[in-house]
Design an enzyme around this catalytic site. Sequence first.
Site, mmCIF file in Angstrom:
data_model
loop_
_atom_site.group_PDB
_atom_site.id
_atom_site.type_symbol
_atom_site.label_atom_id
_atom_site.label_comp_id
_atom_site.label_asym_id
_atom_site.label_seq_id
_atom_site.Cartn_x
_atom_site.Cartn_y
_atom_site.Cartn_z
ATOM 1 N N ASP A 86 0.896 -1.146 0.000
ATOM 2 C CA ASP A 86 0.000 0.000 0.000
ATOM 3 C C ASP A 86 0.937 1.199 0.000
ATOM 4 O O ASP A 86 1.618 1.457 0.988
ATOM 5 C CB ASP A 86 -0.867 0.014 1.266
ATOM 6 C CG ASP A 86 -1.859 1.163 1.231
ATOM 7 O OD1 ASP A 86 -1.459 2.273 0.828
ATOM 8 O OD2 ASP A 86 -3.024 0.964 1.587
ATOM 9 N N HIS A 87 0.970 1.914 -1.114
ATOM 10 C CA HIS A 87 2.045 2.913 -1.230
ATOM 11 C C HIS A 87 1.912 4.038 -0.190
ATOM 12 O O HIS A 87 2.859 4.773 0.047
ATOM 13 C CB HIS A 87 2.170 3.442 -2.656
ATOM 14 C CG HIS A 87 1.166 4.492 -3.021
ATOM 15 N ND1 HIS A 87 -0.115 4.207 -3.407
ATOM 16 C CD2 HIS A 87 1.258 5.837 -3.039
ATOM 17 C CE1 HIS A 87 -0.755 5.326 -3.651
ATOM 18 N NE2 HIS A 87 0.052 6.343 -3.432
ATOM 19 N N HIS A 113 -5.729 2.815 1.459
ATOM 20 C CA HIS A 113 -4.986 3.982 1.951
ATOM 21 C C HIS A 113 -5.631 4.604 3.197
ATOM 22 O O HIS A 113 -4.963 4.899 4.184
ATOM 23 C CB HIS A 113 -4.891 5.057 0.871
ATOM 24 C CG HIS A 113 -4.368 4.545 -0.437
ATOM 25 N ND1 HIS A 113 -3.417 3.557 -0.515
ATOM 26 C CD2 HIS A 113 -4.662 4.878 -1.716
ATOM 27 C CE1 HIS A 113 -3.149 3.309 -1.796
ATOM 28 N NE2 HIS A 113 -3.897 4.092 -2.536
ATOM 29 N N LYS A 116 5.061 6.508 2.545
ATOM 30 C CA LYS A 116 5.226 7.956 2.751
ATOM 31 C C LYS A 116 5.797 8.204 4.140
ATOM 32 O O LYS A 116 5.275 7.702 5.133
ATOM 33 C CB LYS A 116 3.874 8.669 2.616
ATOM 34 C CG LYS A 116 3.269 8.552 1.223
ATOM 35 C CD LYS A 116 1.956 9.317 1.157
ATOM 36 C CE LYS A 116 1.167 8.986 -0.101
ATOM 37 N NZ LYS A 116 1.707 9.504 -1.343
HETATM 38 C C1 BG6 Z 1 -3.833 5.294 -5.974
HETATM 39 C C2 BG6 Z 1 -5.199 5.464 -6.584
HETATM 40 O O1 BG6 Z 1 -3.759 4.107 -5.238
HETATM 41 O O2 BG6 Z 1 -3.556 6.394 -5.131
HETATM 42 C C3 BG6 Z 1 -5.280 6.761 -7.358
HETATM 43 O O3 BG6 Z 1 -5.476 4.364 -7.441
HETATM 44 C C4 BG6 Z 1 -4.874 7.916 -6.490
HETATM 45 O O4 BG6 Z 1 -6.577 6.953 -7.894
HETATM 46 C C5 BG6 Z 1 -3.545 7.639 -5.803
HETATM 47 O O5 BG6 Z 1 -4.771 9.067 -7.307
HETATM 48 C C6 BG6 Z 1 -3.227 8.703 -4.778
HETATM 49 O O6 BG6 Z 1 -1.916 8.525 -4.351
HETATM 50 P P1 BG6 Z 1 -1.044 9.766 -3.849
HETATM 51 O O7 BG6 Z 1 0.243 9.145 -3.402
HETATM 52 O O8 BG6 Z 1 -0.916 10.671 -5.033
HETATM 53 O O9 BG6 Z 1 -1.845 10.371 -2.750
#
Ligand code: BG6
Length: 512
Positions: free
Chosen positions: A197-198, A260, A202
């Site tokens: 989960d990216h 997220h 952060k």
């Molecule tokens: C992704 C979603 O996982 O996260 C996107 O699929 C979204 O729709 C993005 O724009 C948001 O990530 P960040 O890091 O730009 O907040």
Amino acid sequence: MAHAEVLPVATKRIGKVGDPCVMVIFGFTGDLTRRKLIPALYNLASQKLLSKEFAVIGVGRNPLSDEEARSKVAEDFKKFATGKVDPALWEDFLRRISYVSGDFDDAATYDKLKEALPKIDQEHHSHGNVFFYLATASKYFGDIVERLSKVGLMAEENGHWRRVIIEKPFGHDLDTAKALNQQLLKVISERQIYRIDHYLGKETVQNILAFRFANGIFEPIWNRRYIDHVQISVAETVGVEQRGDYYDGAGALRDMVPNHIMQLISLCAMEPPISFEANAVRDEQAKILHAIQPFSNEDVLSKTVRGQYGEGMMDGSSVPAYRSEEGVPPDSRTETFVAMRLLIDNWRWASVPFYLRTGKRLPGRNTHVVIQFRRAPFMLFRETPVENMMPNQLVLHIQPEEGISLRFAAKVPGPSMQLGEVNMDFEYADYFGQTPNTGYERLLHDCMTGDATLFQRADMVEAGWSIVNPVLDVWKALPPRDFPNYASGTWGPKEADELMERDGRRWRNFDN
Ligand code: BG6
């Protein structure tokens, strides 16, 4: 300029070089690889966190030679590098890349990979350790892992490790997430699976734990006695960009909430773990997800809001409605905005509402958590207008500003007792400077060192889906009639404001 004394924090992994290994990237010619993965690997190399015994094998459909694959990577890197590039280091990195072409659903691809891996392993002395990164469409996840396992590539023998990183979306709803877990766990063990989960990559998200548990002053007031409510906003200015096809089948709820936003909630609300070991942290996060009060059908109607953007103005230019975006049907009922009110049924949080919202085409790109404390009693300030008596708010700014601010009341200088609102601010950049970062460095490095703390476990993914599943069901049964219901460049449908106003509260908006 402010500066901090950075103490060497006693965790197991700081500064440790990743294990020797080969990273196999499925979906090598895709966006994620060029925008994030390659720049992140280079950043790790430049921070001396990447083993010298490291190599990459790209797998993709395009028939490319190793040389062609490298020049494509080099071309893309010119665009996506996040900082200054050391040409010698980059050349050294580039020569570690090779390529295998083939379809993900063709057995021959896995035979080719099986043949290529030992050669690359020998050439780069990577000790037989391999991790597979599935940067592909989600429909391939289960099948790729089954096929890898069938040809023996997931087997951990002779002291080497085999791991797989799986991107989102992990399932489309609770049933499909469970089915995918079962499919994976039939052929590999949980400890080999790194569900990414990216948001957890952060720094500011990771800092929530440091902020809460490394400071003595906040934890005693971090509960229902002192906190009135919590707001979590993930606001985006972008529309669906070129992802209409994917997004229209997903929607804002699936795209952002079970993953997220649930990560943000669990980090803000969890109990202190007994250590920073992967399962100690994840056990506490999972407990919070399980303690979120399930939505009844009535709750879905009264405590959730969905929206879809219409046309509008962003930064002085007009932008199209969601229904006019590429890949989106003109009568789409997919939501691009969601807001909801949750309760966490445990001792610490009983009756403290957590409000969350996320949406596209909002006026600012801003992710933050607002912790609003209970008001001070009013009687001393009877003469002061109530709007000047704003309750204390602690704001954790996740992005693009990275920092923490505390709002409190202060006396306006002058002969009478008048109150003004002031802020005490901490900004990351002022103290720690900025290191080039894509957000994937830490996660890749953790996988190379076998630390799964920042990855989702099977039970966490399923718990996230359990929370949103009733909402998906009710929304499906009652299609929206008023879409599009907010103009691009506004803070979503008016019902999102009403959700808070009904409780006598309001969203804190940050435009930027
Ligand atoms: C992704 C979603 O996982 O996260 C996107 O699929 C979204 O729709 C993005 O724009 C948001 O990530 P960040 O890091 O730009 O907040």
